[in-house]
Design a protein around this motif. Structure first.
Motif, PDB file in Angstrom:
ATOM      1  N   SER A  26      12.533  -2.050  -1.179  1.00  0.00           N
ATOM      2  CA  SER A  26      11.680  -2.262  -2.401  1.00  0.00           C
ATOM      3  C   SER A  26      11.122  -3.366  -2.731  1.00  0.00           C
ATOM      4  O   SER A  26      10.039  -3.537  -3.196  1.00  0.00           O
ATOM      5  N   ILE A  27      11.798  -4.487  -2.636  1.00  0.00           N
ATOM      6  CA  ILE A  27      11.607  -5.698  -2.864  1.00  0.00           C
ATOM      7  C   ILE A  27      10.305  -6.370  -2.136  1.00  0.00           C
ATOM      8  O   ILE A  27       9.529  -6.856  -2.591  1.00  0.00           O
ATOM      9  N   ALA A  28      10.761  -6.019  -0.758  1.00  0.00           N
ATOM     10  CA  ALA A  28       9.688  -6.397   0.288  1.00  0.00           C
ATOM     11  C   ALA A  28       8.343  -5.706   0.126  1.00  0.00           C
ATOM     12  O   ALA A  28       7.304  -6.386   0.624  1.00  0.00           O
ATOM     13  N   LEU A  29       8.341  -4.409  -0.420  1.00  0.00           N
ATOM     14  CA  LEU A  29       7.017  -4.017  -0.708  1.00  0.00           C
ATOM     15  C   LEU A  29       6.162  -4.765  -1.702  1.00  0.00           C
ATOM     16  O   LEU A  29       5.098  -4.599  -1.873  1.00  0.00           O
ATOM     17  N   GLU A  30       6.808  -5.602  -2.583  1.00  0.00           N
ATOM     18  CA  GLU A  30       6.120  -6.401  -3.679  1.00  0.00           C
ATOM     19  C   GLU A  30       6.451  -7.879  -3.634  1.00  0.00           C
ATOM     20  O   GLU A  30       6.802  -8.623  -4.450  1.00  0.00           O
ATOM     21  N   PRO A  31       5.586  -8.316  -2.443  1.00  0.00           N
ATOM     22  CA  PRO A  31       5.770  -9.636  -2.204  1.00  0.00           C
ATOM     23  C   PRO A  31       5.482 -10.892  -2.976  1.00  0.00           C
ATOM     24  O   PRO A  31       5.878 -11.708  -3.262  1.00  0.00           O
TER      25      PRO A  31
END
Length: 76
Positions: A26-31
């Motif tokens: 989920s963090i990687a989806l919002e770089p």
């Protein structure tokens, strides 16, 4: 937001690992919200990307890496 850590500790190790993976995904989806990299880190990532692009056959699928790690941990 409040998270009850006592409840999280009731999860199995496998469930907590899956939760950590899901959180990371989920963090990687919002770089744009991820803290910045140093110039050295950015250069190293670019070097690794070029290396992979020059020979993609060296990559190991995540499922394989995870399975190997889990087998090393053994039963708990």
């Amino acid at each position: 937001m409040s998270i009850d850590l006592a409840e999280l500790r009731k999860l199995s190790v496998a469930e907590r690992i899956q939760l950590a993976e899901d959180l990371w995904d989920s963090i990687a989806l919002e770089p744009t919200d991820v803290p910045g990299l140093t110039d050295a880190q950015r250069q190293e990532l670019q070097r690794r990307l070029r290396e992979h692009e020059s020979d993609p056959s060296t990559a190991v699928p995540w499922e394989q890496v995870r399975a190997e790690l889990m087998s090393r941990m053994g039963p708990r």
